[in-house]
Enzyme design. Structure first.
Site, short mmCIF file in Angstrom:
data_model
loop_
_atom_site.label_atom_id
_atom_site.label_comp_id
_atom_site.label_asym_id
_atom_site.label_seq_id
_atom_site.Cartn_x
_atom_site.Cartn_y
_atom_site.Cartn_z
N ASP A 149 63.11 30.31 -1.60
CA ASP A 149 63.74 29.87 -0.35
C ASP A 149 62.98 28.67 0.18
O ASP A 149 62.23 28.76 1.15
CB ASP A 149 63.73 31.02 0.67
CG ASP A 149 64.45 30.65 1.96
OD1 ASP A 149 65.34 29.78 1.92
OD2 ASP A 149 64.12 31.23 3.02
N HIS A 151 71.80 35.20 4.25
CA HIS A 151 71.28 34.53 3.05
C HIS A 151 69.84 34.95 2.77
O HIS A 151 69.44 35.09 1.62
CB HIS A 151 71.45 33.00 3.16
CG HIS A 151 70.23 32.23 3.54
ND1 HIS A 151 70.06 31.64 4.77
CD2 HIS A 151 69.09 31.94 2.84
CE1 HIS A 151 68.89 31.04 4.82
NE2 HIS A 151 68.28 31.19 3.67
#
Length: 843
Positions: A582, A497
């Protein structure tokens, strides 16, 4: 009784209002400690000023209860107007983003009027006590206790009910109701004084000055200790909003009960000055010892975890119990000191004396909090941030009122400042709440060998915002923030990810020249973006200690900005081609603000017309309703594509459908096969989910309930439904993950083998299989699983470590020692492996 009821309602309303202010202003002015320090100084400083000013005035009025009522009416109006008042000030905070002193000054101007009104309430009612001076200490102690216990109710109401259900603005309105009730009760109180105090402006006596000084240093100690304890406690049971609420409620409860006990003890027959000095000195000693006890809490947490059969121990009861162990003894002393101090300081001037006492304590509290945040915690950590002020305060109390008991208190505080072992430090910084299974044996008991060995933390720094560590498990690294892993090399899903967050938007944009990365982590996303060689790359990270951690690994990003991402985006109107975000997991306090519609709209406003936004969506430690809410909120702002990354999704947003990718760049097959769904399917799958906004902090209060989520299987099944035809081998990998959640080992193995048959050389599938088998080998001590893991992980150093652990548990000590020595040959500074080696070689 009526006066106590007034102050109870006032305390509850004030805490609800303050909690709502802090959360809303964190969204407006940034969630950094620098920004919030200005807010804290404005609120507490304003209360101190109000206490001093109103205290002097209250002694000269005939009906102080009416004065109090007018103050509460003012607080009510401020609470009702706060949503609009804060929104009005938001552009000013943004304009002053690069001028911290000016922003601090504006915070004072912005919040001080309401804070002054709140600060004047206790002195106003103190002036209404038309009783003999020798009885004032007990009466004021009772009022102080009522006010503080009301604050406990306000804290719990805000943290556990109001903010999750009615939002920030609704909470401010409920605070207005509480202040309004207090105003009505006081207005009709049949209390008036025989005459105004004639010496309201007289200088305090020498005894009063000493009493004020003693109570002030107790305030300094209290706030410095609260900062230290909070930073320590979040390492024990997590940094969710519930953890902060619990710690504050327990702290205030102790002060309130201590005030009530002190009121009963402050009789005319007792020497108030000696008792006051003794209580302050003893409180300092108790706080210092309790600071050392922070290192015991991880073991107690683990005992609870094991006692509950491995069920998540971070319940409200556990948080309250562990907080009470370290906070209550000292907090009781802080509260008990007030009646004795008030008996001396308010003997001749009830209003002015109480105002001076409360004002000095409040100003010292600001100083204690500021020094703890900026100096003590970053330099020495939570334990010494408590113990150092404790030693100083105990010594000052002894100097002001010498006694043998005071000497004993100084010695007690000094004992509390003794350093702990390195292993104890490691276990605290590791965050036992996040991975308690690391210390649990196969039979469900605590593995004392693993506990005594601690962990390998090659880097730990107590930053202003959080505690940051690098955790190394036999070679692979994870970045921990307050004990929570926020980026890792230890999981193929995590690596995937993080890399997708960098590669996807860069490949999807036609000409990515200006790129913004929100959140630094281990630098994986930054390096992925950098590999595309954008002309301009900016990284925004809120905690400088994170940058220091990866700098120790040799990663030093260019154009690094240490700031809150929202404030940076608001303060800079430059446009970006790519923004990849993020953020920390939304169960962490304040993390949910980066999953709201307002944040996504802010990012959209900073994108050029063909810009691409990329955002992380965790599936673990979330409820299905939480995941669907994030998907719906993101898709309400962007044209959305969803990509799969194991136990995470990556959301890609663009302004419109069919925006072209970069000329000559085609998403590789391995990446394109990760596409789960497009915009229409995402909208359908998230229909009727909650829309996340800054006012309604849904994720912040929902996600912590899934810290050891039982819903991951349901969420993965939802992903399975959304991804109508998963590309091989991801369909089989999804089935394996679902079987893991169902704890069906046979189905896990079958699904993994099917994935490898479909794609024998698929790197994600191979590493996923290896990590599943490696985890199983470590937990059930299986040679078969270790052999299977070795087929897929090659020369991964974790294989050596797990094999060495397995040999040690089998009693094959010489073989274990040889394996540990092989690890040390490649990791000579690994103290954890050295401790393991020492255990298997000792006679």
């Amino acid at each position: 009784m009526r006066l106590a009821l007034c102050l109870f309602c006032s305390g509850a309303a004030a805490l609800v209002l303050e909690v709502a202010w802090f959360r809303r202003l964190a969204q407006v002015s940034g969630a950094t400690s620098v920004a919030l320090a200005g807010v804290l100084a404005a609120v507490i400083g304003g209360m101190a000023l109000g206490s001093l000013l109103v205290g002097r005035w209250a002694d000269r009025v005939q009906r102080p209860t009416r004065l109090y009522a007018f103050l509460e009416i003012g607080v009510t109006l401020c609470a009702l107007g706060s949503p609009w008042w804060i929104d009005w000030g938001a552009p000013v905070y943004v304009a002053l983003a690069d001028a911290p002193l000016a922003r601090f000054g504006f915070s004072v101007l912005h919040l001080a009027p309401a804070a002054i009104l709140m600060g004047g309430t206790l002195p106003a009612l103190a002036a209404a006590l038309d009783i003999a001076p020798e009885r004032r200490g007990r009466a004021l102690g009772a009022l102080y206790a009522a006010n503080t216990l009301g604050a406990v109710v306000g804290t719990l109401a805000a943290g556990f009910f109001l903010l999750p259900t009615v939002g920030l603005n609704g909470s401010m309105r409920w605070a207005a109701v509480g202040s309004g009730v207090a105003a009505l009760v006081a207005w009709w109180a049949p209390l008036s004084r025989a005459g105004a105090t004639t010496d309201a402006h007289g200088a305090p006596s020498s005894d009063a000055r000493r009493a004020i000084a003693l109570f002030a240093i107790s305030g300094f100690l209290g706030m410095a200790s609260e900062v230290g304890f909070t930073r320590g406690l979040v390492l024990v049971f997590g940094s969710s909003t519930y953890a902060f609420t619990t710690a504050l409620a327990v702290f205030l409860f102790g002060i309130g009960v201590g005030g009530a006990l002190g009121a009963r003890l402050a009789t005319p027959s007792r020497n108030a000055m000696r008792w006051l000095a003794g209580i302050v000195g003893l409180t300092a000693g108790l706080f210092a010892v309790a600071g050392m006890a922070l290192y015991w809490l991880p073991r107690w947490y683990l005992e609870i975890y094991v006692g509950q059969g491995g069920i998540a121990a971070a319940s409200a009861g556990t948080k309250f119990a562990l907080s009470a162990v370290v906070l209550l003894p000292g907090a009781l002393g802080l509260g008990a000191a007030f009646p004795f101090a008030a008996r001396i300081a308010a003997a001749a001037q009830p209003g002015a004396g109480t105002g001076r006492l409360y004002g000095a304590n409040t100003i010292a509290s600001i100083l204690g909090s500021t020094i703890a945040v900026y100096i003590l915690v970053p330099t020495w950590g939570p334990h010494l941030a408590i113990a150092i002020p404790a030693v100083v305060v105990a010594a000052l109390a002894l100097a002001l009122v010498p006694s043998r008991f005071g000497v004993a208190c100084v010695i007690l505080a000094g004992v509390g400042a003794l350093p702990p072992s390195d292993v104890a430090r490691e276990r605290l910084a590791m965050g036992v709440y996040y991975a308690p299974g690391r210390y649990v044996a196969a039979d469900g008991s605590i593995d004392d060998v693993a506990w005594n060995d601690g962990v390998d933390l090659p880097f730990t720094e107590y930053g202003r915002e959080a505690t940051v560590s690098l955790f190394r498990w036999y070679g692979t690294l994870s970045l921990l923030v307050d004990g929570k892993a926020v980026a890792s090399q230890q999981s193929v899903q995590d690596v995937q990810h993080l890399e997708l967050l960098g590669h996807l938007p860069m490949a999807l944009h036609p000409r990515p020249e200006r790129v913004l990365v929100v959140g630094l982590g281990l630098g994986t996303t930054y390096r992925a973006v950098l590999s595309h060689k954008p002309p301009e790359l900016v990284v925004v990270e809120i905690e400088e200690a994170v940058a220091n951690a990866i700098a120790a690994l040799g990663v030093k990003p260019r154009n690094l900005v240490i700031n809150d991402a929202r404030l940076y985006l608001k303060a800079n109107d430059e446009k970006f081609d790519v923004i990849t975000s993020d953020p920390i997991h939304p169960w962490v306090r304040g993390g949910g603000d980066l999953y709201t519609r307002e944040y996504f709209e802010l990012c959209r406003a900073r994108l050029r017309d063909d810009g691409v936004m990329c955002h992380w969506l965790p599936l673990y430690q979330m409820g299905l309703a939480d995941v669907r809410a994030v998907a719906r909120t993101f898709a309400s702002v962007f044209h959305t594509d969803v990509y799969f990354a194991g136990t995470d999704l990556v959301l890609v947003g663009r302004r419109a459908a069919n925006q072209p990718a970069r000329d000559g760049v085609v998403l590789g097959e391995a990446v394109s096969r990760l596409r789960v769904a497009g915009h229409d399917a995402t909208v359908r799958a998230s229909a009727n989910a909650a829309l996340l906004t800054e006012d309604r902090l849904i994720l912040e209060y929902s996600a912590p309930h899934h810290l050891e989520s039982q819903e991951l299987g349901s969420i993965l099944r939802w992903v399975q439904t959304l991804w109508a035809s998963p590309a091989t081998p991801y369909g089989a990998i999804l089935e394996a993950q679902i079987a893991q959640c169902d704890q069906d080992g046979a189905k896990v193995s079958a699904a993994i083998e099917r994935a490898l048959q479909q794609a024998p050389q698929h790197q994600f599938a191979r590493r996923f299989a290896g990590e599943v088998y490696l985890q199983a080998a470590g937990s059930v001590q299986s040679e078969g699983f270790l052999k299977a893991a070795r087929r897929y992980l090659g020369d991964d150093p974790r294989l050596l470590g797990v094999e060495a652990d397995l040999r040690a548990k089998q009693g094959r000590r010489a073989e274990a020692a040889a394996l540990y020595r092989r690890l040390l040959a490649t990791q000579p500074d690994n103290v954890y492996v050295k401790r393991r080696l020492a255990h298997v070689t000792e006679e």
